[in-house]
Motif scaffolding. Structure first.
Motif, mmCIF file in Angstrom:
data_model
loop_
_atom_site.group_PDB
_atom_site.id
_atom_site.type_symbol
_atom_site.label_atom_id
_atom_site.label_comp_id
_atom_site.label_asym_id
_atom_site.label_seq_id
_atom_site.Cartn_x
_atom_site.Cartn_y
_atom_site.Cartn_z
ATOM 1 N N TYR A 155 -3.823 28.516 19.480
ATOM 2 C CA TYR A 155 -3.009 27.906 18.428
ATOM 3 C C TYR A 155 -2.237 26.684 18.944
ATOM 4 N N ARG A 156 -1.813 26.734 20.208
ATOM 5 C CA ARG A 156 -1.035 25.616 20.744
ATOM 6 C C ARG A 156 -1.862 24.338 20.890
ATOM 7 N N LYS A 157 -3.187 24.458 20.787
ATOM 8 C CA LYS A 157 -4.044 23.264 20.822
ATOM 9 C C LYS A 157 -3.754 22.341 19.641
ATOM 10 N N PHE A 158 -3.228 22.918 18.546
ATOM 11 C CA PHE A 158 -2.890 22.099 17.380
ATOM 12 C C PHE A 158 -1.727 21.140 17.668
ATOM 13 N N LEU A 159 -0.947 21.443 18.719
ATOM 14 C CA LEU A 159 0.148 20.539 19.095
ATOM 15 C C LEU A 159 -0.385 19.169 19.496
ATOM 16 N N PHE A 160 -1.639 19.132 19.944
ATOM 17 C CA PHE A 160 -2.228 17.879 20.413
ATOM 18 C C PHE A 160 -2.888 17.083 19.283
ATOM 19 N N ILE A 161 -3.060 17.718 18.112
ATOM 20 C CA ILE A 161 -3.749 17.005 17.027
ATOM 21 C C ILE A 161 -2.965 16.973 15.706
ATOM 22 N N ASP A 162 -2.054 17.936 15.511
ATOM 23 C CA ASP A 162 -1.258 17.971 14.282
ATOM 24 C C ASP A 162 0.061 17.236 14.519
ATOM 25 N N PRO A 163 0.315 16.126 13.793
ATOM 26 C CA PRO A 163 1.530 15.337 14.022
ATOM 27 C C PRO A 163 2.808 15.975 13.489
ATOM 28 N N ASN A 164 2.701 17.171 12.881
ATOM 29 C CA ASN A 164 3.883 17.884 12.397
ATOM 30 C C ASN A 164 4.660 17.042 11.374
ATOM 31 N N LEU A 165 3.934 16.531 10.379
ATOM 32 C CA LEU A 165 4.540 15.660 9.379
ATOM 33 C C LEU A 165 5.422 16.441 8.406
ATOM 34 N N PRO A 166 6.427 15.783 7.831
ATOM 35 C CA PRO A 166 7.237 16.418 6.784
ATOM 36 C C PRO A 166 6.364 16.769 5.577
ATOM 37 N N GLN A 167 6.803 17.755 4.802
ATOM 38 C CA GLN A 167 6.044 18.240 3.644
ATOM 39 C C GLN A 167 5.657 17.112 2.687
ATOM 40 N N GLU A 168 6.576 16.172 2.477
ATOM 41 C CA GLU A 168 6.354 15.087 1.516
ATOM 42 C C GLU A 168 5.154 14.209 1.872
ATOM 43 N N LEU A 169 4.791 14.188 3.153
ATOM 44 C CA LEU A 169 3.735 13.281 3.613
ATOM 45 C C LEU A 169 2.399 13.981 3.847
ATOM 46 N N LEU A 170 2.335 15.274 3.562
ATOM 47 C CA LEU A 170 1.101 16.030 3.789
ATOM 48 C C LEU A 170 0.204 15.995 2.546
ATOM 49 N N PRO A 171 -1.117 16.121 2.744
ATOM 50 C CA PRO A 171 -2.030 16.177 1.596
ATOM 51 C C PRO A 171 -1.803 17.453 0.788
ATOM 52 N N ALA A 172 -2.230 17.445 -0.467
ATOM 53 C CA ALA A 172 -2.007 18.588 -1.369
ATOM 54 C C ALA A 172 -2.643 19.868 -0.840
ATOM 55 N N LYS A 173 -3.886 19.782 -0.366
ATOM 56 C CA LYS A 173 -4.585 20.973 0.129
ATOM 57 C C LYS A 173 -4.478 21.066 1.652
ATOM 58 N N ASN B 49 0.837 -1.201 0.000
ATOM 59 C CA ASN B 49 0.000 0.000 0.000
ATOM 60 C C ASN B 49 0.872 1.250 0.000
ATOM 61 N N SER B 50 0.303 2.363 -0.458
ATOM 62 C CA SER B 50 1.064 3.614 -0.484
ATOM 63 C C SER B 50 1.232 4.159 0.930
ATOM 64 N N GLN B 51 2.214 5.049 1.074
ATOM 65 C CA GLN B 51 2.436 5.658 2.389
ATOM 66 C C GLN B 51 1.271 6.584 2.747
ATOM 67 N N ASP B 52 0.545 7.076 1.738
ATOM 68 C CA ASP B 52 -0.651 7.879 2.006
ATOM 69 C C ASP B 52 -1.669 7.069 2.809
ATOM 70 N N GLU B 53 -1.829 5.807 2.439
ATOM 71 C CA GLU B 53 -2.775 4.932 3.153
ATOM 72 C C GLU B 53 -2.295 4.665 4.576
ATOM 73 N N LEU B 54 -0.990 4.561 4.722
ATOM 74 C CA LEU B 54 -0.395 4.367 6.047
ATOM 75 C C LEU B 54 -0.708 5.583 6.928
ATOM 76 N N ILE B 55 -0.548 6.755 6.362
ATOM 77 C CA ILE B 55 -0.809 7.998 7.103
ATOM 78 C C ILE B 55 -2.285 8.116 7.471
ATOM 79 N N GLN B 56 -3.165 7.787 6.523
ATOM 80 C CA GLN B 56 -4.611 7.850 6.790
ATOM 81 C C GLN B 56 -5.014 6.914 7.927
ATOM 82 N N LYS B 57 -4.309 5.815 8.026
ATOM 83 C CA LYS B 57 -4.608 4.834 9.074
ATOM 84 C C LYS B 57 -4.206 5.354 10.463
ATOM 85 N N CYS B 58 -3.147 6.160 10.491
ATOM 86 C CA CYS B 58 -2.592 6.602 11.776
ATOM 87 C C CYS B 58 -3.067 7.974 12.240
ATOM 88 N N TRP B 59 -3.423 8.833 11.281
ATOM 89 C CA TRP B 59 -3.825 10.201 11.642
ATOM 90 C C TRP B 59 -5.042 10.629 10.823
#
Length: 282
Positions: A225-243, A167-177
């Protein structure tokens, strides 16, 4: 309890944004005065300080009959990590590797397992399967700190691995976050604070905002804004969705924060220095 939690959370914001830059120590009276601006009373501030002290985030020192609080080493490490993520200007670079943490913590130590889960989520780990967490970020230092803090080295295995699944890494990411949900929250933040930014920019230009108001607005902005620290995994650019709206939200936050910084710091310094003068006189 809710008010105490809010007070505690706001104290974290003030330590991270101000106090740690002023020798990391503040008189209780100054802290109570600052938190009055947000509607917190003395009782809730003292209860929150007591709780934070018991949890190992802050420590108290007596000078005469007055108490002064500072971040512990653990508290400072958390604030440094949070600050890097809140005020980041770019995404972390990715080495193509995944860090995998697996634990088998026994039932009689369930409280440790619960605490570890909260810490892993805050650090940006995603749950791949039961007791198996992953992240693309090099969080070895944070993981080692957690293992030492909870004394769980015998229950934890930590790997650095490559993904070779079909499976693609996109599917891996969707499964985890759930990045769609995070994106929706960023959209709401942008809608609300872009309007506030325009209104406050106009007021500042007309001289209609006091330093105290700017201090409150700045702290509340960081607090939200710091509330996003609890929900945004801070992924590298390559692993983020287009939008991905996280970058637009970050840009808005930074512009708004910079606009409020100077008058907000003036107000903080004025209240803070009253406590320092009192300390010297003692």
């Amino acid at each position: 309890m809710e008010n105490q939690f809010n007070t505690r959370s706001m104290i974290f914001t003030l330590f991270g944004d101000y106090i740690r830059h002023y020798d990391n120590v503040i008189w209780t009276g100054s802290l109570i005065r600052l938190l009055e601006e947000f509607g917190h009373n003395e009782q809730s501030v003292r209860a929150a300080l007591s709780r934070m002290s018991k949890q190992g985030w802050i420590q108290a020192e007596k000078v005469g009959n007055k108490s002064y609080y500072s971040l512990t080493e653990r508290g400072q490490a958390r604030m440094e990590e949070a600050s890097k993520r809140i005020y980041k200007t770019e995404h972390p670079s990715w080495d193509g590797q995944w860090r995998i943490l697996v634990y088998t913590i026994p039932e009689n130590k369930r409280h440790l397992r619960d605490e570890l889960r909260k810490e892993l989520v805050w650090s940006g780990f995603g749950l791949l399967s039961n007791s198996c967490w992953i992240t693309p970020n090099p969080l070895e230092e944070q993981v080692n700190r957690l293992i030492e803090k909870y004394d769980i080295s015998e229950y934890v295995s930590f790997f650095n691995a490559s993904y070779i699944g079909k499976n693609s890494q996109d599917e891996l990411i969707q499964k985890c976050w759930n990045l769609d949900e995070v994106n929706e929250k960023y959209q709401l933040f942008i809608q609300e604070y872009s309007q506030k930014y325009v209104i406050d920019k106009n007021k500042i230009e007309k001289g209609e905002l006091t330093d105290g108001s700017c201090f409150v607005k700045s702290a509340m902005l960081v607090h939200q804004y710091r509330k996003f620290l609890f929900i945004d995994p801070n992924l590298p650019q390559e692993l983020l969705p287009a939008k991905w709206l996280g970058d637009s939200a970050a840009s808005l936050f930074n512009d708004y924060y910079k606009m409020l910084t100077e008058p907000a710091k003036r107000f903080f310094k004025e209240v803070f220095e009253l406590g320092e003068i009192d300390k010297i006189l003692k």
